[in-house]
Design an enzyme around this catalytic site. Structure first.
Site, short mmCIF file in Angstrom:
data_model
loop_
_atom_site.label_atom_id
_atom_site.label_comp_id
_atom_site.label_asym_id
_atom_site.label_seq_id
_atom_site.Cartn_x
_atom_site.Cartn_y
_atom_site.Cartn_z
N TYR A 1 -68.50 29.97 -50.83
CA TYR A 1 -67.13 29.81 -50.42
C TYR A 1 -66.06 29.84 -51.44
O TYR A 1 -66.20 29.28 -52.42
CB TYR A 1 -67.02 28.91 -49.42
CG TYR A 1 -65.52 28.77 -48.62
CD1 TYR A 1 -65.10 29.39 -47.89
CD2 TYR A 1 -64.73 27.27 -49.07
CE1 TYR A 1 -64.02 29.39 -47.19
CE2 TYR A 1 -63.64 27.36 -48.34
CZ TYR A 1 -63.16 28.33 -47.52
OH TYR A 1 -62.00 28.10 -46.83
N ASP B 1 -51.55 23.72 -52.35
CA ASP B 1 -52.23 24.73 -51.46
C ASP B 1 -50.97 24.88 -50.07
O ASP B 1 -51.06 24.48 -49.18
CB ASP B 1 -53.18 23.97 -50.80
CG ASP B 1 -53.98 24.84 -49.72
OD1 ASP B 1 -53.85 26.18 -49.86
OD2 ASP B 1 -54.54 24.35 -48.94
N ASP C 1 -61.23 32.18 -48.16
CA ASP C 1 -60.09 31.74 -47.35
C ASP C 1 -59.20 32.62 -47.63
O ASP C 1 -58.45 32.83 -48.75
CB ASP C 1 -59.71 30.40 -47.79
CG ASP C 1 -58.38 29.71 -46.99
OD1 ASP C 1 -57.62 30.35 -46.40
OD2 ASP C 1 -58.51 28.61 -47.50
N ASP D 1 -56.04 32.40 -45.93
CA ASP D 1 -54.72 31.67 -45.52
C ASP D 1 -54.30 32.41 -44.24
O ASP D 1 -55.15 32.80 -43.35
CB ASP D 1 -53.78 31.68 -46.57
CG ASP D 1 -54.17 30.77 -47.76
OD1 ASP D 1 -55.01 30.04 -47.65
OD2 ASP D 1 -53.20 30.90 -48.83
N HIS E 1 -61.50 34.39 -43.52
CA HIS E 1 -60.86 33.71 -42.24
C HIS E 1 -59.51 33.58 -42.49
O HIS E 1 -58.92 33.49 -43.70
CB HIS E 1 -61.53 32.38 -41.96
CG HIS E 1 -61.18 31.22 -42.93
ND1 HIS E 1 -60.11 30.50 -43.18
CD2 HIS E 1 -62.12 30.72 -44.09
CE1 HIS E 1 -60.13 29.70 -44.15
NE2 HIS E 1 -61.42 29.73 -44.48
N GLU F 1 -55.76 32.16 -40.64
CA GLU F 1 -55.39 30.94 -39.93
C GLU F 1 -54.15 31.24 -39.20
O GLU F 1 -53.30 32.23 -39.16
CB GLU F 1 -55.34 29.78 -40.71
CG GLU F 1 -54.32 29.95 -41.68
CD GLU F 1 -54.36 28.82 -42.84
OE1 GLU F 1 -53.50 28.10 -43.13
OE2 GLU F 1 -55.56 29.06 -43.66
N CYS G 1 -51.98 22.54 -46.52
CA CYS G 1 -53.63 22.15 -46.19
C CYS G 1 -53.67 21.45 -44.83
O CYS G 1 -52.98 20.87 -44.14
CB CYS G 1 -53.77 20.76 -47.13
SG CYS G 1 -55.47 20.07 -46.87
N ARG H 1 -59.50 31.09 -37.92
CA ARG H 1 -59.05 29.69 -37.97
C ARG H 1 -58.03 29.10 -37.17
O ARG H 1 -56.89 29.63 -37.16
CB ARG H 1 -58.93 29.03 -39.49
CG ARG H 1 -58.60 27.72 -39.76
CD ARG H 1 -58.45 27.32 -41.21
NE ARG H 1 -57.09 26.40 -41.31
CZ ARG H 1 -57.12 25.85 -42.51
NH1 ARG H 1 -57.80 26.27 -43.58
NH2 ARG H 1 -55.97 25.00 -42.79
N GLU I 1 -60.11 23.67 -37.03
CA GLU I 1 -59.88 22.78 -38.24
C GLU I 1 -59.38 21.47 -37.53
O GLU I 1 -58.80 21.24 -36.51
CB GLU I 1 -58.51 23.24 -39.00
CG GLU I 1 -58.15 22.61 -40.22
CD GLU I 1 -59.24 22.37 -41.24
OE1 GLU I 1 -60.17 21.91 -41.01
OE2 GLU I 1 -58.89 22.79 -42.43
N ASN J 1 -65.74 22.15 -40.99
CA ASN J 1 -65.34 21.99 -42.31
C ASN J 1 -65.21 20.46 -42.59
O ASN J 1 -64.75 19.58 -42.08
CB ASN J 1 -63.85 22.37 -42.41
CG ASN J 1 -63.34 22.19 -43.61
OD1 ASN J 1 -63.81 22.24 -44.50
ND2 ASN J 1 -61.77 22.07 -43.75
#
Length: 301
Positions: free
Chosen positions: A48, A62, A89, A91, A116, A118, A126, A161, A191, A213
């Protein structure tokens, strides 16, 4: 030599097949391409690339400061060295639906097995921090539909996500997950769930692969693989574990070096030169060109 021996299409099919197997896939987050080789060598099913780690590598928080081209470049460096499927990821897709569409194609070109997206607003934060906001469900549906339309390889995994659990509660997160599946998401990443009952509720409500996660210092209790498998989840993610372990060791090493004026006490904790050379494939390069590796390592190095 230190290159993948498989094609992106083969790795994507492998990832899909593993997800369909009913087994729980264990996916650690890499911190650089070389650590991905270690993930492969120690028997994990995939690797990942965490947005938090990619940002931290650049000395950034982040909060959506990295760009799609920056992470695509890092992804390509990573997929070059491993035969494992790599999930990334992405975002929020780095902007509007058109940006999400471009991001999908950049990540396909980088050799990834999937990504993914989100449903946070920009700038994101985060997933285990307070104060998050999510876009209206309809906006995320448009984001996902753009991603689906842009995908060229049907085996490239598009995961959605949702960060709605911490913002609007469990029922809202489940409702969003269902809408995202209807929009074309192949898998769901809920999440910041807080306990086993919430995992069970998600599994009952959604019939696509689910990701758990297991990030440290967050809102979610750290569950072991047996528990997660019994809960019916398909992927367990350890996104920042290796970075935290490595940076803890780096900081400790620097303090010891500063205090003692020598690294002698640190040597037993170090990866040996011979192990590093084994990971880097010196002997394989030598077989290709004997002028590259024409020396013998001293014993114990």
């Amino acid at each position: 030599m230190l290159h993948t021996r498989t094609t992106p299409s083969e790795r994507r099919r492998s990832f899909r097949e593993q997800l369909a197997s009913g087994r729980l896939l264990r996916i650690p987050g890499a911190i650089n391409p070389l650590s991905t080789r270690l993930i492969q060598d120690t028997g994990f099913e995939a690797a990942y690339l965490s947005g938090a780690v990619l940002a931290a590598e650049l000395g950034l928080p982040d909060i959506g400061l990295t760009t799609s081209t920056e992470i695509a470049a890092r992804a390509q460096q990573t997929t070059r060295v491993t035969d494992l499927p790599v999930l990334i990821d992405a975002d929020t897709g780095f902007g509007e639906p058109m940006n999400a569409a471009r991001t999908v194609q950049l990540m396909e070109d980088a050799g990834l097995a999937g990504l993914h997206l989100e449903d946070q607003v920009n700038p994101k934060r985060c997933g285990h921090l307070d104060g998050k906001s999510v876009v209206p469900r309809e906006d995320m549906v448009r984001r996902l539909r753009a991603a689906v339309d842009a995908r060229r390889d049907p085996d490239f995994l598009l995961m959605a996500r949702t960060d709605a659990r911490s913002v609007a509660g469990l029922d809202a997160a489940i409702d969003r997950a269902k809408a995202y599946v209807d929009a074309g998401a192949d898998a769901i990443f809920p999440e910041a769930l807080v306990d086993e009952s919430e995992y069970e509720a998600f599994r009952r409500a959604v019939d696509v692969p689910l990701l758990a996660n297991m990030t440290e210092f967050g809102k979610t209790r750290l569950l072991d693989v047996d528990t997660l498998e019994n809960l019916g989840f398909n992927i367990v993610l350890y996104p920042v574990t290796l970075l935290r372990v490595a940076m803890g060791a780096v900081e400790g090493g620097l303090r010891a070096l500063a205090a003692e004026g020598t690294q002698r006490a640190l040597v037993p904790r170090m990866q040996t030169r011979s192990r590093l050379y084994e990971l880097l494939g010196y002997e394989e390069y030598s077989a290709f060109d004997s002028a590259v590796f024409d020396f013998t390592l001293p014993p114990g190095t």
